[in-house]
Design a protein around this motif. Sequence first.
Motif, PDB file in Angstrom:
ATOM      1  N   ASP A 129       5.966  -0.535   3.746  1.00  0.00           N
ATOM      2  CA  ASP A 129       4.762  -0.093   3.231  1.00  0.00           C
ATOM      3  C   ASP A 129       4.827  -1.929   2.134  1.00  0.00           C
ATOM      4  O   ASP A 129       3.627  -1.729   1.770  1.00  0.00           O
ATOM      5  N   TYR A 139      -1.649   1.500  10.233  1.00  0.00           N
ATOM      6  CA  TYR A 139      -0.637   2.067   9.705  1.00  0.00           C
ATOM      7  C   TYR A 139       0.214   3.015  10.510  1.00  0.00           C
ATOM      8  O   TYR A 139       1.355   2.748   9.722  1.00  0.00           O
ATOM      9  N   TRP A 157       0.551  -1.458  -0.227  1.00  0.00           N
ATOM     10  CA  TRP A 157       0.057  -0.352   0.028  1.00  0.00           C
ATOM     11  C   TRP A 157       0.988   0.874   0.236  1.00  0.00           C
ATOM     12  O   TRP A 157       1.988   1.409   0.562  1.00  0.00           O
ATOM     13  N   SER A 158       0.498   2.384  -0.715  1.00  0.00           N
ATOM     14  CA  SER A 158       1.411   3.490  -0.985  1.00  0.00           C
ATOM     15  C   SER A 158       0.883   4.307   0.809  1.00  0.00           C
ATOM     16  O   SER A 158       0.619   3.985   1.596  1.00  0.00           O
ATOM     17  N   PHE A 159       2.270   4.640   0.623  1.00  0.00           N
ATOM     18  CA  PHE A 159       2.302   5.277   1.741  1.00  0.00           C
ATOM     19  C   PHE A 159       1.326   6.655   1.697  1.00  0.00           C
ATOM     20  O   PHE A 159       1.254   7.373   3.024  1.00  0.00           O
ATOM     21  N   ARG A 160       0.832   6.930   0.798  1.00  0.00           N
ATOM     22  CA  ARG A 160       0.411   8.680   0.817  1.00  0.00           C
ATOM     23  C   ARG A 160      -1.110   8.258   0.864  1.00  0.00           C
ATOM     24  O   ARG A 160      -1.395   7.122   0.856  1.00  0.00           O
ATOM     25  N   GLY A 161      -1.623   9.537   1.512  1.00  0.00           N
ATOM     26  CA  GLY A 161      -3.075   8.727   1.348  1.00  0.00           C
ATOM     27  C   GLY A 161      -3.558   7.576   2.494  1.00  0.00           C
ATOM     28  O   GLY A 161      -2.970   8.328   3.836  1.00  0.00           O
ATOM     29  N   GLN A 162      -4.571   7.404   2.419  1.00  0.00           N
ATOM     30  CA  GLN A 162      -5.688   6.659   2.854  1.00  0.00           C
ATOM     31  C   GLN A 162      -5.281   5.336   2.562  1.00  0.00           C
ATOM     32  O   GLN A 162      -6.398   4.451   2.873  1.00  0.00           O
ATOM     33  N   ALA A 163      -4.898   5.360   1.739  1.00  0.00           N
ATOM     34  CA  ALA A 163      -4.474   3.616   1.251  1.00  0.00           C
ATOM     35  C   ALA A 163      -4.777   2.227   1.668  1.00  0.00           C
ATOM     36  O   ALA A 163      -5.362   1.473   1.551  1.00  0.00           O
TER      37      ALA A 163
END
Length: 274
Positions: free
Chosen positions: A264, A258, A219-225
């Motif tokens: 990641d 998270y 899952w990307s570290f960006r946003g709410q992935a």
Amino acid sequence: MPIQIATINVNGVRAAFRKGMVDWLNANSGIEILALQEVRASDADLDDLFAQHGGLAKDGGQWHVLHDVASAKGRAGVAIVSKIPAIAVRTELGAPDFDSAGRWLEADFEIAGKTLTVISTYVHSGEADTPKQVEKYKFLEAMRERMAQLISTTDYVLVTGDLNVGHTELDIKNWKGNLKNAGFLPEERAYFDDFMHKQGWVDIGRASHPGEPGPYTWWSFRGQAFDTDAGWRIDYHLATPKLAAVASNYRVHRAASYDTRFTDHSPVSVSYAL
């Protein structure tokens, strides 16, 4: 007893240890062979980390460390860390002028009178319509040729690692939005059709979850992935049929939250009753 094997893209092993990888290792002490990708460290760094966690076998500890460093400092790097000594090690892949350093590591282990070959590999992430994608296809082609050799000559082989391709629509949450992006391009996925449908490799993750989305491993570290589980299943155990026949307990070690992630990716473990 089955042997437990895990793979994990650590996204920099020194950072992973600082962020809690040691706690994960302690909680999963039954793992006997651990394949690492994106080590991004020197031999000395890797030795030092595992010397502090269980000790190195050469000093009377439990861990045997094999490591192939990438040509470019601070990039890629694959390792196999095990509680069983390897009887042979290989890093060659593709033509002599092809640089696969830090991306392909084979180790043979003698277990219950059988030879088990474990591979830790890190496929390029690529970028559509750029030289990076050309390099990815070169690597996938070399990988296809080597895997064809292995499955035709050896009964017990396991290819593990971050393969940076979602094979089917079940392997990416947002597959429609990634049809033209590296990691889900038709040309990349065709290699995986070849691995599984032509050569006969068994995708243990998919065999364990037939017809189900995921379970995702990155899952990307960006946003709410991570929180919305908008992930990709790109970390694999690909086994020869005889090895797949004795596989069980496929598990994606998804972090509880998270902020408790040490990378990641999630580790992926399987038990093999050799």
